[in-house]
Design a protein around this motif. Structure first.
Motif, PDB file in Angstrom:
ATOM      1  N   ALA A  87     -20.740 -12.492  -0.350  1.00 14.34           N
ATOM      2  CA  ALA A  87     -20.451 -13.888  -0.760  1.00 14.34           C
ATOM      3  C   ALA A  87     -20.276 -14.220  -2.210  1.00 14.34           C
ATOM      4  O   ALA A  87     -19.261 -14.798  -2.803  1.00 14.34           O
ATOM      5  CB  ALA A  87     -21.156 -14.824  -0.047  1.00 14.34           C
ATOM      6  N   HIS A 141     -16.443 -17.009   7.264  1.00 11.27           N
ATOM      7  CA  HIS A 141     -16.418 -18.571   7.107  1.00 11.27           C
ATOM      8  C   HIS A 141     -17.227 -19.086   8.195  1.00 11.27           C
ATOM      9  O   HIS A 141     -17.543 -20.284   8.212  1.00 11.27           O
ATOM     10  CB  HIS A 141     -15.220 -19.192   7.034  1.00 11.27           C
ATOM     11  N   LEU A 144     -26.521 -18.454  -0.079  1.00 10.24           N
ATOM     12  CA  LEU A 144     -25.029 -18.782  -0.381  1.00 10.24           C
ATOM     13  C   LEU A 144     -25.100 -19.584  -1.468  1.00 10.24           C
ATOM     14  O   LEU A 144     -24.180 -19.556  -2.354  1.00 10.24           O
ATOM     15  CB  LEU A 144     -24.351 -19.600   0.833  1.00 10.24           C
ATOM     16  N   SER A 173     -16.831 -28.389  -2.730  1.00 13.42           N
ATOM     17  CA  SER A 173     -18.314 -28.059  -3.101  1.00 13.42           C
ATOM     18  C   SER A 173     -18.522 -28.981  -4.415  1.00 13.42           C
ATOM     19  O   SER A 173     -17.732 -28.913  -5.455  1.00 13.42           O
ATOM     20  CB  SER A 173     -18.339 -26.576  -3.498  1.00 13.42           C
ATOM     21  N   ARG A 180     -19.865 -23.665  -5.638  1.00 12.59           N
ATOM     22  CA  ARG A 180     -20.141 -22.322  -4.859  1.00 12.59           C
ATOM     23  C   ARG A 180     -19.474 -22.496  -3.673  1.00 12.59           C
ATOM     24  O   ARG A 180     -18.346 -22.303  -3.249  1.00 12.59           O
ATOM     25  CB  ARG A 180     -21.693 -22.068  -4.823  1.00 12.59           C
ATOM     26  N   TRP A 181     -20.514 -22.836  -2.372  1.00  9.93           N
ATOM     27  CA  TRP A 181     -19.865 -23.194  -1.153  1.00  9.93           C
ATOM     28  C   TRP A 181     -20.260 -24.305  -0.682  1.00  9.93           C
ATOM     29  O   TRP A 181     -21.272 -25.091  -1.088  1.00  9.93           O
ATOM     30  CB  TRP A 181     -20.507 -22.019  -0.214  1.00  9.93           C
ATOM     31  N   VAL A 223     -21.650 -25.536   2.741  1.00 10.08           N
ATOM     32  CA  VAL A 223     -22.315 -25.056   3.996  1.00 10.08           C
ATOM     33  C   VAL A 223     -22.664 -25.908   5.029  1.00 10.08           C
ATOM     34  O   VAL A 223     -23.213 -27.475   4.858  1.00 10.08           O
ATOM     35  CB  VAL A 223     -23.700 -24.292   3.439  1.00 10.08           C
ATOM     36  N   ARG A 273     -13.692 -22.090   0.921  1.00  6.94           N
ATOM     37  CA  ARG A 273     -15.206 -22.119   0.787  1.00  6.94           C
ATOM     38  C   ARG A 273     -16.270 -22.814   1.431  1.00  6.94           C
ATOM     39  O   ARG A 273     -17.253 -23.190   1.034  1.00  6.94           O
ATOM     40  CB  ARG A 273     -15.564 -22.393  -0.754  1.00  6.94           C
ATOM     41  N   THR A 274     -15.704 -23.245   2.704  1.00  6.52           N
ATOM     42  CA  THR A 274     -16.706 -23.824   3.661  1.00  6.52           C
ATOM     43  C   THR A 274     -17.184 -22.917   4.657  1.00  6.52           C
ATOM     44  O   THR A 274     -16.406 -22.138   5.295  1.00  6.52           O
ATOM     45  CB  THR A 274     -15.876 -25.019   4.357  1.00  6.52           C
ATOM     46  N   VAL A 275     -18.496 -22.824   4.994  1.00  3.69           N
ATOM     47  CA  VAL A 275     -19.077 -21.830   6.000  1.00  3.69           C
ATOM     48  C   VAL A 275     -19.776 -22.608   6.882  1.00  3.69           C
ATOM     49  O   VAL A 275     -20.589 -23.577   6.570  1.00  3.69           O
ATOM     50  CB  VAL A 275     -20.065 -21.137   5.017  1.00  3.69           C
TER      51      VAL A 275
END
Length: 393
Positions: free
Chosen positions: A24, A38, A61, A111, A115-116, A118, A145-147
């Motif tokens: 990541a 993802h 992350l 974000s 970063r991400w 989440v 960038r969405t997990v």
């Protein structure tokens, strides 16, 4: 030390997640990041720590150092206050489509920290069919960038279209030695007590911690384990069932009473109860009647879930008892969950045949299935206690 060091007995999963966190970081640096995806599905038996593993991965992350465990980002994730973390833990029996759509909408934001974004969804298997379909669409086409980090007991608990789009991380039941070590080092529990409750909890760290630190939890378990020898006639069977159900009701009431009151008071305040001004109070409170009814429905669902979990814990304790009886009957060289009750186990083993013990364990599993299917708890548990008394009937 990093955030994954706190996962008890999950060395293999921790290795997978550390590699994914590194991948990541590579993605954020403009690289390919092979191994990062993802959508993730964390599975494992009760007490394995699947939510803790998912939260540790979320920290890795969102941390600039891949989950150092010491920075502000890691701390914010662990207490649930990080602006780029959306954490959901369903309190009721199910998670509806309206709630899921609201979650998806919140997850769609960019974000904050660069970063991400989440989304940590515990007990994702509680999503209704409509909710699961809505969730599927979000997982199929996530924002950049969405997990999504989903947690469920087993992969099959999620619809196949969701699990096929997730990378599965399978957690195992920690050994009693690993659980005991965690209790000694983290909670300052005496080694002898830690070993005993670790065996009793059968690898469930949270349950072991409760048994070690909560005298009432130990008392409830002792009461459950006293049931087998108390079942001498129909009246005792009915009485034992009533006691189990009553204890579960009390657990639910104790866990929800104060929370229910605060939630209702907060909702009434939002809709203007107690406000001053001509026509203001009545109008706003009337407008909140639907919201209040919805809240009360959710509270009842939460109480039912807690009651079921309390009964299920008791049933698992009974299952462990008869599993130990069966091990004694066959002379199996396995660790006994109730080794401190060796004399009682041997007496039960002598008083019955292995076939009867197996019928008793089957009756316990049947009771769990009935409770999950919403059978009246009193009826389901009475049928169980009668079967434990005379398994041949």
């Amino acid at each position: 030390m990093d955030v994954f060091d706190d996962l008890v007995g999950q060395e293999q999963a921790a290795t997978v997640l550390r590699r994914a966190a590194a991948a990541a970081a590579e993605v954020l640096a403009g690289g390919r990041g092979a191994g990062m995806t993802h959508a993730w599905l964390f599975t494992g038996p009760p007490g394995s720590g699947r939510f803790d593993a998912a939260k540790a991965f979320a920290a890795a992350l969102l941390c600039p150092d891949q989950g150092c465990g010491h920075c502000d980002a890691c701390h914010q994730v662990m207490i649930g206050s990080h602006p780029d973390l959306e954490s959901v833990r369903p309190q009721g029996l199910s998670y509806g489509v309206k709630q899921t759509r609201e979650l998806i909408l919140r997850a769609a934001g960019r974000s904050t920290m660069g970063r991400w974004r989440v989304v940590l969804f515990d007990d994702a298997d509680r999503a209704t069919e409509q909710a699961a379909n809505a969730l599927l669409k979000a997982i199929e086409e996530p924002p950049p960038r969405t997990v999504w980090l989903l947690c469920a007991p087993a992969p099959d608990d999620m619809i196949i279209t969701i699990r096929s789009r997730c990378r599965v991380v399978t957690l195992v039941t920690p050994s009693s030695q690993a659980v005991a070590h965690a209790l000694v080092t983290r909670d300052d529990v005496a080694p002898g007590v830690a070993e005993s409750v670790a065996r009793a909890a059968q690898g469930d760290l949270a349950r072991a911690r409760r048994l070690a630190l909560d005298e009432s939890a130990r008392g409830r378990r002792e009461a459950v384990l006293s049931i087998p020898k108390s079942l001498t006639n129909v009246g005792e069977c009915i009485a034992a069932a009533e006691k189990l159900v009553k204890t579960a009701d009390e657990d639910a009431a104790a866990a929800t009473a104060e929370l229910n009151e605060s939630e209702i008071a907060e909702l009434r305040a939002i809709y203007g109860e107690g406000s001053t001004g001509k026509g203001l109070n009545k109008g706003l409170v009337r407008g909140g009647a639907g919201a209040l009814k919805e809240l009360e429905t959710a509270q009842k669902s939460r109480a039912t879930r807690i009651k079921r979990e309390s009964l299920d814990t008791a049933l698992l304790d009974l299952m462990a008892f008869y599993r130990d009886v069966l091990a004694v009957q066959f002379g199996a060289p396995v660790e006994l969950a109730n080794g401190d009750r060796r004399a009682e186990l041997e007496a039960a083993a002598r008083a019955s045949r292995p076939e009867e013990t197996l019928k008793r364990t089957a009756a316990i599993m049947r009771c769990r299935e009935r409770l999950a299917a919403n059978v009246n708890p009193q009826i389901a548990v009475e049928a169980l206690t009668l079967a434990l008394w005379k398994p041949g009937n």
